[in-house]
Design a protein around this motif. Structure first.
Motif, PDB file in Angstrom:
ATOM      1  N   ARG A 134       1.812  11.998  -0.905  1.00 18.34           N
ATOM      2  CA  ARG A 134       1.401  11.040   0.397  1.00 18.34           C
ATOM      3  C   ARG A 134       2.104  10.352   0.900  1.00 18.34           C
ATOM      4  NH1 ARG A 134      -3.090  13.844   2.263  1.00 18.34           N
ATOM      5  NH2 ARG A 134      -4.765  13.991   0.634  1.00 18.34           N
ATOM      6  N   ALA A 135       3.057   9.565   0.244  1.00 16.80           N
ATOM      7  CA  ALA A 135       4.222   8.832   0.800  1.00 16.80           C
ATOM      8  C   ALA A 135       5.001   9.516   1.856  1.00 16.80           C
ATOM      9  CB  ALA A 135       5.187   8.075  -0.229  1.00 16.80           C
ATOM     10  N   ALA A 136       5.385  10.918   1.418  1.00 11.83           N
ATOM     11  CA  ALA A 136       6.284  11.909   2.163  1.00 11.83           C
ATOM     12  C   ALA A 136       5.373  12.003   3.628  1.00 11.83           C
ATOM     13  CB  ALA A 136       6.294  13.118   1.384  1.00 11.83           C
ATOM     14  N   GLU A 137       4.096  12.175   3.369  1.00 16.84           N
ATOM     15  CA  GLU A 137       3.314  12.249   4.703  1.00 16.84           C
ATOM     16  C   GLU A 137       3.560  11.159   5.532  1.00 16.84           C
ATOM     17  OE1 GLU A 137      -0.729  13.256   4.231  1.00 16.84           O
ATOM     18  OE2 GLU A 137      -0.633  14.492   2.336  1.00 16.84           O
ATOM     19  N   VAL A 138       3.530  10.052   5.011  1.00 18.08           N
ATOM     20  CA  VAL A 138       3.776   8.723   6.035  1.00 18.08           C
ATOM     21  C   VAL A 138       5.121   8.771   6.493  1.00 18.08           C
ATOM     22  CG1 VAL A 138       4.014   6.234   6.019  1.00 18.08           C
ATOM     23  CG2 VAL A 138       2.365   7.433   4.634  1.00 18.08           C
ATOM     24  N   LYS A 139       6.037   9.072   5.680  1.00 18.64           N
ATOM     25  CA  LYS A 139       7.531   9.174   6.136  1.00 18.64           C
ATOM     26  C   LYS A 139       7.724  10.224   7.351  1.00 18.64           C
ATOM     27  CE  LYS A 139       9.463   7.958   1.831  1.00 18.64           C
ATOM     28  NZ  LYS A 139      10.588   8.412   0.707  1.00 18.64           N
ATOM     29  N   VAL A 194      13.051   2.328   8.049  1.00 19.98           N
ATOM     30  CA  VAL A 194      13.139   1.909   6.871  1.00 19.98           C
ATOM     31  C   VAL A 194      12.633   2.980   6.041  1.00 19.98           C
ATOM     32  CG1 VAL A 194      12.248   0.468   5.158  1.00 19.98           C
ATOM     33  CG2 VAL A 194      12.974  -0.446   7.205  1.00 19.98           C
ATOM     34  N   VAL A 195      11.506   3.852   6.323  1.00 16.35           N
ATOM     35  CA  VAL A 195      11.326   4.948   5.647  1.00 16.35           C
ATOM     36  C   VAL A 195      11.784   6.299   5.672  1.00 16.35           C
ATOM     37  CG1 VAL A 195       9.010   3.598   5.107  1.00 16.35           C
ATOM     38  CG2 VAL A 195       9.199   5.378   6.627  1.00 16.35           C
ATOM     39  N   ALA A 196      12.244   6.474   6.969  1.00 13.78           N
ATOM     40  CA  ALA A 196      12.927   7.769   7.228  1.00 13.78           C
ATOM     41  C   ALA A 196      14.324   8.023   6.918  1.00 13.78           C
ATOM     42  CB  ALA A 196      12.706   8.058   8.862  1.00 13.78           C
ATOM     43  N   PRO A 197      14.585   9.291   6.548  1.00 15.47           N
ATOM     44  CA  PRO A 197      16.068   9.372   6.085  1.00 15.47           C
ATOM     45  C   PRO A 197      17.139   9.251   7.439  1.00 15.47           C
ATOM     46  CG  PRO A 197      14.760  11.333   6.104  1.00 15.47           C
ATOM     47  CD  PRO A 197      13.843  10.482   6.340  1.00 15.47           C
ATOM     48  N   LEU A 198      17.549   8.316   7.830  1.00 22.69           N
ATOM     49  CA  LEU A 198      18.389   7.992   8.930  1.00 22.69           C
ATOM     50  C   LEU A 198      19.676   8.790   9.001  1.00 22.69           C
ATOM     51  CD1 LEU A 198      17.556   4.322  10.089  1.00 22.69           C
ATOM     52  CD2 LEU A 198      16.301   6.632  10.821  1.00 22.69           C
ATOM     53  N   ALA A 221       0.979  -1.128  -0.113  1.00 22.69           N
ATOM     54  CA  ALA A 221       0.008  -0.086  -0.060  1.00 22.69           C
ATOM     55  C   ALA A 221       0.929   1.112   0.146  1.00 22.69           C
ATOM     56  CB  ALA A 221      -0.984   0.118   1.403  1.00 22.69           C
ATOM     57  N   PHE A 222       1.858   1.300   0.708  1.00 19.35           N
ATOM     58  CA  PHE A 222       2.758   2.413   0.882  1.00 19.35           C
ATOM     59  C   PHE A 222       3.419   2.502  -0.527  1.00 19.35           C
ATOM     60  CE2 PHE A 222       7.265   4.071   1.540  1.00 19.35           C
ATOM     61  CZ  PHE A 222       6.751   5.297   1.985  1.00 19.35           C
ATOM     62  N   ALA A 223       3.982   1.581  -1.247  1.00 24.81           N
ATOM     63  CA  ALA A 223       4.643   1.622  -2.565  1.00 24.81           C
ATOM     64  C   ALA A 223       3.686   2.101  -3.465  1.00 24.81           C
ATOM     65  CB  ALA A 223       5.182   0.281  -3.017  1.00 24.81           C
ATOM     66  N   LYS A 224       2.459   2.148  -3.521  1.00 20.98           N
ATOM     67  CA  LYS A 224       1.363   2.820  -4.297  1.00 20.98           C
ATOM     68  C   LYS A 224       0.725   3.959  -4.439  1.00 20.98           C
ATOM     69  CE  LYS A 224      -0.743  -2.143  -5.352  1.00 20.98           C
ATOM     70  NZ  LYS A 224      -1.673  -2.825  -5.096  1.00 20.98           N
TER      71      LYS A 224
END
Length: 424
Positions: free
Chosen positions: A163-168, A189-193, A155-158
């Motif tokens: 919107r993906a940036a909001e999740v991140k 995994v999704v945040a720029p660590l 779901a995230f990939a789609k």
């Protein structure tokens, strides 16, 4: 459910429903030989028979919108069910009596619905998108980030990039000290660590999570990111982690990586060399540390500092998702060896074991020891076996393995006098 602010957030029910709701057209039906179902129009939801009273069947109530249903369970509490895209999904339970005013509205229940949907998660995603659009999917992914399952990733990939940036952005808040741990494995995994500015925050969050250890794999990924920007802080924390004797392989490897990358002395690192000091990963060929899948005579040298440094650099560059899953396995002994070598404290027993492993082999080319020759007959044993056993016997001068027996001569630096012997 994560209390994270989103643009889609809303207060409970824009139009408050009566606390108990009204009778619903939905009803509980028992299938012959099958589960009891909650049926609403063309849609049915199989229920856990253990939570329903034997008789009479409880009446199903609904809120003013008809989107939330509820019934009283066998235990006397209330089960809420949500209508999403026409489908029915199990929601949270609450104390009786039925009170829709106190129950979470759909926006605030999405995370719970995602967790409990099980094999229907993909359908839930589609139904949420139908009813709530991408904003609803974002809310569900943020609040349901603590639930494992490929449906979350799909779901995230789609999602569109915005919107993906909001999740991140929402999940990145979990990297802060004091925030919940549910969903942290998704966040790393999704945040720029690896942004340098995040290093102090990561260090604070990791220190919080290791006392006691919680979400060990997420800690491991954060430690790798911290080691890329602040080696000293990562090594200090990594050494502390090792002292706590963690059992998760990703966390152990990450802590050893952090110590080895900094080149600092950590007394706790030597423990993770383990009793098995002859593992192939501490040996190197031209391509670097061995994987254990190579065809070898067991005569490779121990890895040098330069070779381990390259391995550390490559390991720290792994994608967070790959490091988290550890799909290709871990190599704790390699990085434990790198840590003690960088500190100049390789145990003498380790050095002696691998020195013996590389002695010259003196034996006849025939006959093979396995060919049934009489015990005591000079014979040929597989070189890799001799070297491996020499490594596993850092002390003593005569070794028997299978049908082979041989001597280790430290003065001549040879493995010799290979003869046949009876198997143990």
């Amino acid at each position: 459910m994560l209390a994270l602010a989103l643009a889609t957030a809303a207060c409970k029910g824009s139009t408050p429903a009566p606390s108990g709701g009204t009778a619903s057209s939905a009803e509980l039906r028992a299938r012959d030989g099958g589960p009891t179902e909650l049926v609403l129009g063309e849609h049915a939801l199989a229920l856990d028979a253990a939570e329903l009273p034997d008789a009479p069947r409880p009446q199903v109530m609904q809120d003013e919108s008809g989107k939330r249903l509820a019934y009283v369970r066998r235990a006397g509490d209330v089960r809420f069910v949500y209508v999403v895209g026409g489908g029915l999904y199990v929601g949270p339970s609450a104390k009786a009596p039925i009170d829709f005013g106190a129950a979470p509205d759909l926006d605030h229940a999405l995370g719970d619905l995602f967790e409990t949907a099980g094999t229907r998660r993909a359908q839930l995603v589609a139904d949420v998108a139908k009813d709530k659009g991408d904003a609803g999917v974002v809310r569900m992914l943020v609040d349901g980030a603590g639930t494992d399952g490929r449906e979350w990733d799909e779901a995230f990939a789609k999602l569109p990039d915005a919107r993906a940036a909001e999740v991140k952005t929402a999940l990145a808040a979990l990297l802060e000290k004091g925030k919940p741990t549910a969903g942290l494995k998704r966040a790393v995994v999704v945040a720029p660590l690896r942004e340098p500015a995040r290093a102090p925050m990561l260090a604070a969050r990791i220190r919080e999570l290791v006392d006691p250890v919680r979400e060990p794999r997420a800690i491991g990924v954060m430690l790798r990111a911290l080691a890329s920007n602040d080696k000293a802080a990562a090594a200090q924390i990594g050494c502390d982690v090792l002292g706590r004797k963690p059992t998760d392989e990703v966390l152990v490897e990450s802590a050893l990586l952090a110590v080895a990358a900094a080149g600092t002395d950590c007394a706790n690192a030597a423990t993770f060399l383990g009793d098995e000091v002859c593992v192939p990963s501490v040996r190197c060929n031209d391509q670097g540390p061995l994987t254990g899948r190579e065809t070898t005579k067991q005569d490779e040298p121990l890895c040098t500092k330069e070779q381990i440094a390259k391995a550390i650099e490559k390991e720290l560059a792994r994608a967070p998702a790959d490091a988290l899953a550890s799909a290709s396995g871990t190599r704790p002994q390699l990085f434990a060896y790198g840590a003690v070598m960088n500190a100049g404290k390789v145990p003498a027993a380790v050095q002696q074991a691998h020195t013996r492993r590389r002695y010259a082999v003196a034996q006849p080319s025939t006959p093979e020891c396995e060919s049934g020759v009489a015990p005591g007959t000079a014979c040929h044993c597989e070189e890799a076996i001799l070297r491996d056993q020499a490594c596993r016997h850092p002390e003593g001068n005569t070794v028997s393995v299978g049908v082979c027996k041989f001597d280790i001569d430290d003065k001549q630096k040879k493995l010799l006098n290979v003869v046949a012997t009876l198997p143990p």
